[in-house]
Design an enzyme around this catalytic site. Structure first.
Site, short mmCIF file in Angstrom:
data_model
loop_
_atom_site.label_atom_id
_atom_site.label_comp_id
_atom_site.label_asym_id
_atom_site.label_seq_id
_atom_site.Cartn_x
_atom_site.Cartn_y
_atom_site.Cartn_z
N ASP A 1 0.81 -1.22 0.00
CA ASP A 1 0.00 0.00 0.00
C ASP A 1 0.84 1.27 0.00
O ASP A 1 1.99 1.30 0.44
CB ASP A 1 -0.97 0.01 1.18
CG ASP A 1 -0.28 -0.21 2.52
OD1 ASP A 1 0.75 -0.91 2.57
OD2 ASP A 1 -0.78 0.31 3.54
N GLU B 1 -0.54 -2.14 5.31
CA GLU B 1 0.43 -2.01 6.40
C GLU B 1 0.31 -0.65 7.05
O GLU B 1 0.42 -0.52 8.27
CB GLU B 1 1.85 -2.23 5.87
CG GLU B 1 2.91 -2.34 6.97
CD GLU B 1 3.35 -1.01 7.56
OE1 GLU B 1 3.66 -0.95 8.77
OE2 GLU B 1 3.37 0.00 6.82
N GLU B 2 0.07 0.38 6.23
CA GLU B 2 0.00 1.73 6.76
C GLU B 2 -1.22 1.92 7.68
O GLU B 2 -1.24 2.83 8.49
CB GLU B 2 -0.05 2.77 5.63
CG GLU B 2 1.20 2.81 4.75
CD GLU B 2 2.44 3.27 5.48
OE1 GLU B 2 2.33 3.69 6.66
OE2 GLU B 2 3.54 3.20 4.90
N HIS C 1 7.63 8.79 4.39
CA HIS C 1 6.36 9.52 4.51
C HIS C 1 6.50 10.99 4.08
O HIS C 1 5.53 11.75 4.19
CB HIS C 1 5.76 9.44 5.91
CG HIS C 1 5.33 8.06 6.30
ND1 HIS C 1 4.33 7.82 7.22
CD2 HIS C 1 5.74 6.84 5.91
CE1 HIS C 1 4.17 6.51 7.37
NE2 HIS C 1 5.03 5.89 6.57
#
Length: 391
Positions: free
Chosen positions: A80, A139-140, A363
């Site tokens: 993702d 996962e995020e 990020h």
């Protein structure tokens, strides 16, 4: 321990590896929305003749059957992206989706595991055991690994291994140390209630802004004064909503934050102390407090045998100077839910290169990777599986 045919195979497909990564990078999908990524992975595995199944709502679990009997090792890659606007707009493979970006490197993980699968499949007759391939969504959202476990990702698996590309380490360095690697990542929300009123008449009110501010200032002493300083912990207040107008004393305040640590007892202690601090702070001013505490990911604790095997594999495959010590991070990683089920470890592969401007934090909108690291990651996946099954 190192299979030279695997090394040569990974090198042979290096251009394809880069191309896959760039395709995935340009077409990012958020957590639980990885439909096209799932379809791409499925089509690729179908072309290779690797049996697999899609999971719900997204994700893929596959298995390479070895030509000889043995154990089963699982390799995991997450898929993702993040709701981050890409700032590297001059890249030929920049995100085509506004407000979405592979700002954490999951595109590289998927690409590396696909090429590792291709090479392992070509050598499957020599494998003494099986290789499970886990292409994980979300996962995020800290939820994908847990869901994959529910859907059978590690049933019958003896060992699990994962990789994260890491911009804070030099390109192609490998770090995998026994013990703590990533912290647990929890969320807390505190709602304070006072009594609102006119800003010129404070005597008739209970100011929620004052209660909340006092809590924010005092709660740090949970870490600094109630926890053993040899047990790392972080309490961060990241969001605070209070008040409606400049001359109205606030009746309500809402605070949200996160807790990070490596130790179960420390985690329990902080959760209890947040309740104590919130209630007592509110009581001082005559208000009330409600605390919600949501446990997210577990800490990632690398198994000793598995981590040492990664170090041996990396040293033999890339040379002793490839080994790197990266201290544990307070970041969270839901790979922990796989380690709750079976032994294993989680490695970092460096991709930071100042000459290629790839040292931006994960990020961040300018995050990118030195693609020279992709071959290292793909080979580490494949060589670890080979070494584990032949140990």
């Amino acid at each position: 321990m190192i299979n030279k045919t695997i090394k040569e195979g990974i090198q042979k497909y290096s251009d394809e590896l880069t191309a896959i990564r760039r395709k995935l990078h340009s077409e990012p999908e958020l957590s639980w929305e990885e439909y096209e990524t799932t379809n791409f992975v499925s089509a690729y595995l179908t072309e290779l003749g690797i049996k697999h199944r899609k999971t719900e709502p997204t994700g893929v679990i596959a298995e390479i059957k070895g030509g000889k009997p043995g154990e089963t090792v699982a390799l995991r890659a997450d898929m993702d992206a993040l709701p981050v606007e890409e700032l590297n707009t001059d890249l030929p493979y920049a995100s085509k989706e506004k407000g979405k970006m592979h700002a954490c490197g999951h595109d590289t993980h998927t690409a590396m595991l696909l090429i590792a699968a291709k090479v392992l499949n070509e050598n499957s007759e020599d494998l003494p055991g099986n290789v499970r391939l886990i292409f994980q969504p979300a996962e995020e959202a800290a939820a994908g690994a847990k869901e994959m476990v529910k859907q059978g990702a590690v049933e019958g698996v003896d060992n699990v291994f994962g990789i994260h590309i890491w911009s804070q380490m030099p390109t192609s360095k490998v770090s995998c140390n026994p013990g703590p690697s990533f912290a647990s990542a929890d969320i807390f929300k505190v709602t304070f209630k006072g009594r609102g009123g006119h800003g010129a008449m404070p005597q008739d009110t209970i100011d929620a802004a004052v209660i909340a501010s006092s809590f924010v200032m005092n709660v740090q002493s949970v870490v600094s004064r109630t926890i053993d300083p040899q047990q790392p912990a972080v309490v961060t207040v990241g969001k605070m909503e209070v008040g409606t107008r400049f001359n109205v004393i606030a009746e309500n305040a809402v605070i949200e934050g996160t807790v990070r640590c490596f130790d179960a007892a420390t985690r329990d202690h902080i959760e209890k102390q947040l309740q104590v601090y919130a209630e007592n702070t509110a009581n001082i001013y005559g208000g009330t407090a409600k605390v919600e505490y949501i446990r997210g990911t577990q800490p990632v604790i690398n198994g000793k045998e598995s981590a040492e095997l990664v170090q041996q594999v990396a040293a033999e495959a890339f040379g002793e100077d490839a080994l790197y010590y990266e201290k544990p991070t307070m970041g969270g990683e839901d790979f922990s839910f796989f380690l709750d089920e079976v032994p294993g470890s989680f490695a970092l592969v460096g991709s930071g290169n100042p000459e290629k401007d790839t040292e931006w934090a994960h990020h961040h909108g300018k995050f990118n990777v030195d693609e020279d690291a992709l071959v290292t990651g793909a080979e580490l996946y494949a060589q670890y599986a080979w070494a584990y099954l032949n140990k």
